[in-house]
Design a protein around this motif. Structure first.
Motif, short mmCIF file in Angstrom:
data_model
loop_
_atom_site.label_atom_id
_atom_site.label_comp_id
_atom_site.label_asym_id
_atom_site.label_seq_id
_atom_site.Cartn_x
_atom_site.Cartn_y
_atom_site.Cartn_z
N SER A 183 -15.13 79.85 56.40
CA SER A 183 -14.63 79.84 57.77
C SER A 183 -15.47 80.69 58.73
O SER A 183 -15.85 80.23 59.81
N LEU A 211 -2.37 78.81 65.05
CA LEU A 211 -3.25 78.26 64.04
C LEU A 211 -2.50 78.04 62.74
O LEU A 211 -1.66 78.86 62.34
N GLY A 212 -2.81 76.95 62.05
CA GLY A 212 -2.13 76.67 60.80
C GLY A 212 -2.85 77.23 59.58
O GLY A 212 -2.21 77.58 58.59
N SER A 213 -4.18 77.33 59.65
CA SER A 213 -4.95 77.81 58.51
C SER A 213 -6.31 78.29 59.00
O SER A 213 -6.67 78.14 60.18
N ARG A 250 -0.11 77.06 70.58
CA ARG A 250 -1.51 77.06 70.17
C ARG A 250 -1.72 77.84 68.87
O ARG A 250 -2.82 78.27 68.57
N SER A 252 -9.12 77.00 58.42
CA SER A 252 -9.99 75.89 58.81
C SER A 252 -9.89 75.59 60.30
O SER A 252 -10.79 74.94 60.86
N GLU A 253 -8.82 76.03 60.96
CA GLU A 253 -8.64 75.77 62.39
C GLU A 253 -9.20 76.88 63.28
O GLU A 253 -9.23 76.75 64.50
N VAL A 254 -9.66 77.96 62.68
CA VAL A 254 -10.16 79.10 63.45
C VAL A 254 -11.55 78.77 64.00
O VAL A 254 -12.44 78.32 63.27
N ASP A 255 -11.75 79.01 65.30
CA ASP A 255 -13.07 78.89 65.89
C ASP A 255 -13.36 80.15 66.70
O ASP A 255 -12.57 81.10 66.70
N ASN A 264 -2.67 84.72 65.31
CA ASN A 264 -1.57 84.04 65.98
C ASN A 264 -0.72 84.99 66.82
O ASN A 264 -0.08 84.57 67.79
#
Length: 573
Positions: A240, A196-198, A194, A200-203, A187
């Motif tokens: 992840s 990220l919260g966790s 934009r 699971s949102e990482v790409d 972040n």
């Protein structure tokens, strides 16, 4: 060549390299050396080089260059030909007298284009391999004559095949799953809208370029393996980082084309290693190989092989000062079919059966050499195994014929007699007691049971736990506990454990390399102590208040950093 598999894939790659090394000075980096070590052995490389003198050298900035009598060099590298790697190439060549240079890279040309920020559309229109061609021109320039010969080629030297159905990827030993505390590092480079919260949102788009390139290199190698096997793969992921790697392989351009024509099918499952910290730090006691790799010293430059003390087979006294005089043995015996068969048996059998298997192989080898062996039944002991090994000591022919087997035999004996092996049962007993306690007691009670075991250096005996072993136990405790309620008692118990650990760390005469890695800031080598904290929101990870990466022990006894810390701190590009 054998049927398609991980071993044939590796050997096929090395055959391409061996075709280039005749009369050459060969430089290898650590990952490629490990692939050679398990795949076909250094003896095969020496035979391919030929000549009265052969020099294998480590690829490093301080590597010795070639003299006037060594006009040819082959560099075998696992990494991108960029940044420090190219600088090291230039330095070695400029202080040598080479007239013919071959550079082999395990990373294909498409990934080199990505590393050089060439858009995919532009890369598709390029003819030939411009990155490799430009480097070839540079090699001639560094050799001092544009008419000299230079070659740059890609060979997928991805794997170190430990067994026919088990292979390692030494070039990616530092690639470790993302941790919850990595999210704020990601972040820090993103705008507020934009964030990220966790995890699971990482790409892939959220990763640093260095880490993404490392993943692309892995994907390229895996695609080459699937091509060798003739399969079209279906990718599955748990975790992840595994999800990102699986998606990248599924969308990899060359892989899409390959899948259209492949006749076989395969399922590829990626699993984040942090999802099984319990298995990684636990002491299961049912496999001899696990104990060998855990207690014997690591073979320098290797991620999964050990040094076996060979002094017992010499006329030297088995003293500390003599151990460095004799080249160490190891577990990899790629050129010895009998030893390799024993090794594969050890991988898949339980501890007691494995020791008996070692005894059986020693007895059969001694019988074939007509050595005066005395048969005995019952349980195989370290003393009995050593008596069999000693029979080969004064028989040079027998020693040469069964050198690989004797190395595995000595590895077994030295492991069974090692002090750490005796402590293994203590670990196992504590872990079993802990599993019972967790079902009946709170986490605070479990930590209070651990507290008396945390002893400073001047109070510890050989049976007590070292600071590193205490951290392993803590990781085990928090890994098997799952979610639990945080209350006042837990806070007080954790504070007591932290204070006891801090005292132990401060009173150590010398910290182990692992503890130095945990406690020393990355910007300084000075000794300092971080306050350890335990994360209730993610109780199976041991964290540090400084957001330094968690360091854990894998099932083979090695340490790994957070991938963000590793990739940001490494100038590999």
């Amino acid at each position: 060549m054998s049927a398609p598999g991980v071993l044939s894939f590796t050997q096929q790659g090395w055959e391409q390299v061996l075709a280039k090394v005749k009369w050459a000075l060969v430089y290898l980096d650590a990952a490629c050396a490990e692939s050679l070590h398990w795949g076909c052995g250094s003896t095969r490389l020496l035979e391919a080089v030929g000549g009265p003198a052969c020099h294998l050298r480590e690829f490093e900035p301080a590597a010795v260059g070639g003299g006037a009598e060594q006009p040819k060099a082959v560099f075998v590298l696992s990494c991108l030909l960029k940044g420090r790697t190219v600088e090291t190439l230039r330095d070695i060549i400029c202080r040598s007298h080479f007239q013919y240079c071959v550079v082999v890279t395990a990373v294909n040309h498409a990934i080199h284009l990505t590393a050089n920020h060439v858009p995919a559309a532009a890369a598709a229109e390029l003819e030939g391999q411009p990155v490799f061609e430009q480097l070839e021109e540079k090699l001639c320039e560094w050799m001092g004559n544009m008419n000299y010969t230079a070659e740059v080629l890609h060979v997928p030297l991805l794997l170190a095949p430990v067994a026919p159905h088990l292979a390692l990827t030494p070039a990616f030993a530092s690639l470790f799953p993302l941790l919850p505390q990595d999210v704020h590092l990601l972040n820090s480079a993103r705008p507020d809208k934009r964030r990220l919260g966790s995890l699971s949102e990482v790409d892939a788009t959220a990763l640093p370029p260095e880490l993404l390139l490392q993943i692309r290199c892995l994907v390229s190698g895996l695609s080459s393996l699937c091509e060798h096997l003739g399969v079209r793969e279906e990718c599955f992921a748990v975790g992840s980082l595994s999800r990102i790697i699986a998606a990248d392989l599924a969308n990899y351009g060359p892989a899409k084309n390959r899948r259209k024509t492949a006749t076989g099918r395969a399922s590829v499952v990626f699993v984040d290693r942090t999802l099984d910290l319990t298995g990684a730090v636990g002491h299961h006691g049912d496999n001899l190989v696990e104990k060998i790799i855990s207690v014997l010293p690591q073979l320098p430059g290797h991620t999964n092989d050990v040094m076996v003390n060979m002094v017992e087979l010499t006329a030297l006294q088995n003293e500390e000062k003599n151990q460095s005089m004799v080249a160490p043995g190891c577990l990899a015996q790629s050129n010895d079919p009998a030893a390799r068969a024993l090794w594969e048996a050890l991988l898949s059998t339980k501890h007691k059966e494995a020791v008996m298997e070692v005894r059986r192989h020693l007895v059969e080898a001694a019988s074939r050499e007509n050595l005066p062996i005395k048969m005995s039944m019952g349980r195989a002991t370290p003393g009995q195994l050593m008596s069999y090994i000693q029979l080969f000591k004064n028989n040079v022919k027998a020693l040469v014929n069964h050198c690989g087997l004797l190395q595995l035999g000595l590895a077994t004996v030295q492991t069974l007699k090692h002090l750490q092996t005796a402590k293994w049962d203590n670990f196992l007993a504590f872990e079993r007691l802990l599993l019972q306690s967790i079902g009946e007691s709170t986490m605070s009670v479990v930590l209070n049971q651990l507290l008396p075991m945390i002893k400073p250096l001047d109070q510890r005996t050989n049976d007590d736990y070292s600071p590193e072993e205490l951290l392993i136990l803590l990781i085990y405790i928090y890994s098997v506990s799952g979610e639990f309620t945080v209350d006042k008692n837990l806070g007080e118990a954790e504070e007591k454990v932290k204070k006891a650990l801090a005292q132990v760390f401060c009173e150590e005469s010398e910290l182990s390399p692992l503890l130095q890695k945990i406690t020393a800031p990355e910007t300084s080598q000075s000794r300092s102590i971080f306050i350890l904290s335990f994360s209730p929101s993610h109780p199976h990870l041991l964290e540090e208040e400084t957001d330094a990466p968690m360091v854990g022990r894998t099932s083979l006894g090695h340490t790994h950093d957070s991938p963000l810390q590793t990739s940001i701190g490494r100038d590999s590009l």
